[in-house]
Design a protein around this motif. Structure first.
Motif, PDB file in Angstrom:
ATOM      1  N   LYS A 227       0.831  -1.206   0.000  1.00 25.09           N
ATOM      2  CA  LYS A 227       0.000   0.000   0.000  1.00 25.09           C
ATOM      3  C   LYS A 227       0.867   1.258   0.000  1.00 25.09           C
ATOM      4  CE  LYS A 227      -3.966   1.946   2.509  1.00 25.09           C
ATOM      5  NZ  LYS A 227      -4.853   1.751   3.691  1.00 25.09           N
ATOM      6  N   GLU A 228       1.902   1.226   0.842  1.00 25.81           N
ATOM      7  CA  GLU A 228       2.825   2.360   0.919  1.00 25.81           C
ATOM      8  C   GLU A 228       3.625   2.512  -0.371  1.00 25.81           C
ATOM      9  OE1 GLU A 228       6.651   3.674   3.642  1.00 25.81           O
ATOM     10  OE2 GLU A 228       5.013   2.561   4.595  1.00 25.81           O
TER      11      GLU A 228
ATOM     12  N   SER B 294      -2.553  -9.213  -6.539  1.00 27.29           N
ATOM     13  CA  SER B 294      -3.776  -9.824  -7.062  1.00 27.29           C
ATOM     14  C   SER B 294      -4.605 -10.495  -5.971  1.00 27.29           C
ATOM     15  CB  SER B 294      -3.441 -10.839  -8.154  1.00 27.29           C
ATOM     16  OG  SER B 294      -2.734 -11.932  -7.616  1.00 27.29           O
ATOM     17  N   SER B 295      -3.998 -10.741  -4.822  1.00 30.92           N
ATOM     18  CA  SER B 295      -4.714 -11.372  -3.710  1.00 30.92           C
ATOM     19  C   SER B 295      -5.307 -10.339  -2.760  1.00 30.92           C
ATOM     20  CB  SER B 295      -3.767 -12.289  -2.940  1.00 30.92           C
ATOM     21  OG  SER B 295      -2.815 -11.533  -2.196  1.00 30.92           O
ATOM     22  N   THR B 296      -5.160  -9.074  -3.068  1.00 27.66           N
ATOM     23  CA  THR B 296      -5.617  -8.013  -2.164  1.00 27.66           C
ATOM     24  C   THR B 296      -6.586  -7.064  -2.865  1.00 27.66           C
ATOM     25  OG1 THR B 296      -3.968  -6.318  -2.717  1.00 27.66           O
ATOM     26  CG2 THR B 296      -3.282  -8.069  -1.193  1.00 27.66           C
ATOM     27  N   ASP B 297      -7.182  -6.194  -2.050  1.00 26.35           N
ATOM     28  CA  ASP B 297      -8.090  -5.189  -2.621  1.00 26.35           C
ATOM     29  C   ASP B 297      -7.321  -4.000  -3.201  1.00 26.35           C
ATOM     30  OD1 ASP B 297      -7.132  -4.151  -0.266  1.00 26.35           O
ATOM     31  OD2 ASP B 297      -9.082  -3.667   0.598  1.00 26.35           O
ATOM     32  N   LEU B 298      -5.995  -4.114  -3.277  1.00 26.29           N
ATOM     33  CA  LEU B 298      -5.174  -3.071  -3.896  1.00 26.29           C
ATOM     34  C   LEU B 298      -4.935  -3.330  -5.380  1.00 26.29           C
ATOM     35  CD1 LEU B 298      -2.440  -2.713  -1.104  1.00 26.29           C
ATOM     36  CD2 LEU B 298      -4.351  -1.159  -1.542  1.00 26.29           C
ATOM     37  N   ILE B 299      -5.465  -4.440  -5.888  1.00 25.03           N
ATOM     38  CA  ILE B 299      -5.174  -4.831  -7.263  1.00 25.03           C
ATOM     39  C   ILE B 299      -5.654  -3.796  -8.282  1.00 25.03           C
ATOM     40  CG2 ILE B 299      -7.279  -6.215  -7.456  1.00 25.03           C
ATOM     41  CD1 ILE B 299      -3.798  -6.900  -9.052  1.00 25.03           C
TER      42      ILE B 299
ATOM     43  N   LEU C  95       2.716   1.633  -3.386  1.00 26.22           N
ATOM     44  CA  LEU C  95       1.829   2.149  -4.434  1.00 26.22           C
ATOM     45  C   LEU C  95       1.620   3.650  -4.297  1.00 26.22           C
ATOM     46  CD1 LEU C  95      -0.911  -0.647  -4.634  1.00 26.22           C
ATOM     47  CD2 LEU C  95       0.626   0.066  -6.466  1.00 26.22           C
ATOM     48  N   GLN C  96       1.423   4.108  -3.054  1.00 23.39           N
ATOM     49  CA  GLN C  96       1.211   5.544  -2.851  1.00 23.39           C
ATOM     50  C   GLN C  96       2.464   6.334  -3.212  1.00 23.39           C
ATOM     51  OE1 GLN C  96      -1.796   7.055  -1.962  1.00 23.39           O
ATOM     52  NE2 GLN C  96      -0.613   8.834  -2.660  1.00 23.39           N
ATOM     53  N   SER C  97       3.613   5.802  -2.846  1.00 22.95           N
ATOM     54  CA  SER C  97       4.880   6.470  -3.162  1.00 22.95           C
ATOM     55  C   SER C  97       5.104   6.506  -4.674  1.00 22.95           C
ATOM     56  CB  SER C  97       6.033   5.734  -2.477  1.00 22.95           C
ATOM     57  OG  SER C  97       7.260   6.358  -2.748  1.00 22.95           O
ATOM     58  N   PHE C  98       4.763   5.419  -5.359  1.00 20.85           N
ATOM     59  CA  PHE C  98       4.875   5.327  -6.819  1.00 20.85           C
ATOM     60  C   PHE C  98       3.984   6.371  -7.489  1.00 20.85           C
ATOM     61  CE2 PHE C  98       3.538   2.807 -10.739  1.00 20.85           C
ATOM     62  CZ  PHE C  98       4.713   3.032 -11.442  1.00 20.85           C
ATOM     63  N   TYR C  99       2.754   6.455  -7.007  1.00 25.21           N
ATOM     64  CA  TYR C  99       1.802   7.431  -7.552  1.00 25.21           C
ATOM     65  C   TYR C  99       2.296   8.857  -7.309  1.00 25.21           C
ATOM     66  CZ  TYR C  99      -2.599   9.910  -8.348  1.00 25.21           C
ATOM     67  OH  TYR C  99      -3.556  10.776  -8.806  1.00 25.21           O
ATOM     68  N   ASP C 100       2.788   9.117  -6.104  1.00 25.02           N
ATOM     69  CA  ASP C 100       3.285  10.454  -5.770  1.00 25.02           C
ATOM     70  C   ASP C 100       4.463  10.844  -6.664  1.00 25.02           C
ATOM     71  OD1 ASP C 100       1.390  10.729  -3.810  1.00 25.02           O
ATOM     72  OD2 ASP C 100       2.727  10.224  -2.151  1.00 25.02           O
TER      73      ASP C 100
END
Length: 417
Positions: free
Chosen positions: A68-69, A101-106, A71-76
């Motif tokens: 999660k962290e 793919s196993s999480t709701d972050l997919i 992904l946020q850093s990548f987006y930022d």
């Protein structure tokens, strides 16, 4: 984090069927409901399933928070246009796709990758990821749906479908709930960019100022520079040369101090374009020559800079043969599919230099229709005026009137629609 998705992920990873995993623990239908996240299952059943899969939920939660962290850093990094950092983060993220793919972050995982591929102009991966996003669409949250629509607009921009992109962004602004605040700056910036390309300076300035306000609050320095360049272009087109000059001089200083060489030369080019429009061809030539050699050879920036130099040299009545060499160089660098607009511009300059009859025939038969077909209405308007004046000189009243009418129609529409 959805427990059922984790159980399903590790079951498949361990090559177990639902029957094999459920044996001596629960029914297959019960396991199916847990895996589909339609039923949580009681604590004892879940514990037995996880134990059989040798899964430590505490570790899984740590991996989830780390992803999660990341992904946020990548987006930022992309929002702040720190693409070098984004490249490194991408290399790490791509290794985590299976777990994602196993999480709701997919959903966010693929949406952010899509944005990255757009910035990298990787058409093949853009297409592949867009197909994945379309399959995931039904599982999107309201925010993810808005973000996906925004990404589609970005893809339109990259594909030079500016009218479609503009429509996409304008439609998004009618929704714009509070939860979309994370990309509002980008939404305003991209809308301003589309308006600039479509030669609607008033709209471009309005949206650029909204973007600028957000970027300044975020200390998003690179995007501040990008947005101010749009403002400079907008003011130039409205003939507010004093305001545009102040912006360009400020950007030249800032980009030099921050050692942003690419941006520095982009600003110099934009400033030279304004000086050319103002008739200060000598100063424009000075800036264009300073840019020469600083853009990668054959890059779009290199081609555009050389075309600008050709225009100023023609205006200054420099040696035709020397100008012709630069034109031939541009034509050599241009790709027939990707750079058709610039091939047409180079040929137009060549005919202008060496054959007036061919020049006007080229304007009428090739250039004008190309500009109209590709929604380059501002450029088409200028060509219509040139042709109207030409046919007035040659005594062809019918064609002259026809092009004056087309020029007027394009002017009334604001060179937009």
């Amino acid at each position: 984090m959805k427990l059922g998705s984790i159980i399903k992920y590790y079951r498949l990873k361990n090559h177990l069927t639902q029957s094999e995993l459920a044996q001596d623990i629960c029914s297959i239908s019960h396991l199916s409901k847990i895996e589909n996240n339609s039923y949580d299952g009681n604590a004892e059943t879940v514990e037995l399933l996880l134990k059989k899969l040798n899964v430590n939920m505490e570790q899984e939660e740590e991996k989830y928070e780390e992803l999660k962290e990341d992904l946020q850093s990548f987006y930022d990094s992309m929002v702040f246009y720190d693409l070098d950092t984004a490249d490194k983060q991408y290399a790490n993220l791509i290794k985590q796709e299976e777990f994602a793919s196993s999480t709701d972050l997919i959903n966010l995982y693929h949406l952010y990758l899509f944005k990255y591929y757009i910035y990298k102009s990787d058409q093949e991966k853009m297409n592949q990821t867009q197909k994945v996003i379309e399959k995931l669409n039904n599982s999107f949250s309201p925010f993810e749906s808005l973000l996906a629509s925004f990404m589609v607009g970005l893809a339109f921009v990259k594909e030079n479908k500016i009218i479609e992109a503009n429509d996409q962004f304008v439609t998004l602004m009618t929704y714009n709930p509070a939860e979309a605040i994370t990309f509002n700056g980008e939404l305003y910036y991209q809308t301003a960019l589309c308006a600039s390309i479509l030669n609607d300076p008033e709209s471009s300035i309005i949206h650029a100022n909204k973007a600028l306000n957000i970027y300044q609050n975020e200390n998003n320095f690179v995007r501040i520079i990008h947005t101010k360049m749009l403002l400079g272009i907008g003011y130039m087109r409205l003939e507010m040369y004093k305001e545009a000059s102040e912006i360009y001089r400020s950007l030249i200083r800032v980009t030099r101090l921050l050692h942003k060489k690419v941006l520095y030369y982009q600003v110099l080019y934009n400033y030279s374009a304004m000086l050319t429009e103002m008739g200060d061809y000598k100063k424009a030539r000075e800036f264009l020559l300073e840019c020469k050699g600083h853009f990668p050879r054959g890059s779009l920036e290199d081609i555009i800079n050389k075309l600008g130099l050709i225009e100023t040299l023609i205006k200054l009545n420099e040696d035709k043969n020397e100008i012709g060499k630069i034109i031939d160089d541009v034509l050599t660098m241009c790709d027939k599919k990707q750079h058709k607009k610039y091939i047409i511009a180079a040929n137009m300059y060549k005919y202008q230099l060496f054959s007036q009859p061919k020049y006007y025939a080229y304007l009428e038969n090739i250039v004008y229709s190309y500009y109209i077909d590709n929604s380059l209405f501002s450029e088409a308007r200028e060509v219509a005026l040139k042709l109207a004046e030409r046919f007035t000189e040659t005594g062809d009243a019918k064609k002259s009137l026809d092009y004056y009418i087309q020029y007027s129609d394009l002017s009334k529409k604001g060179a937009l629609k």
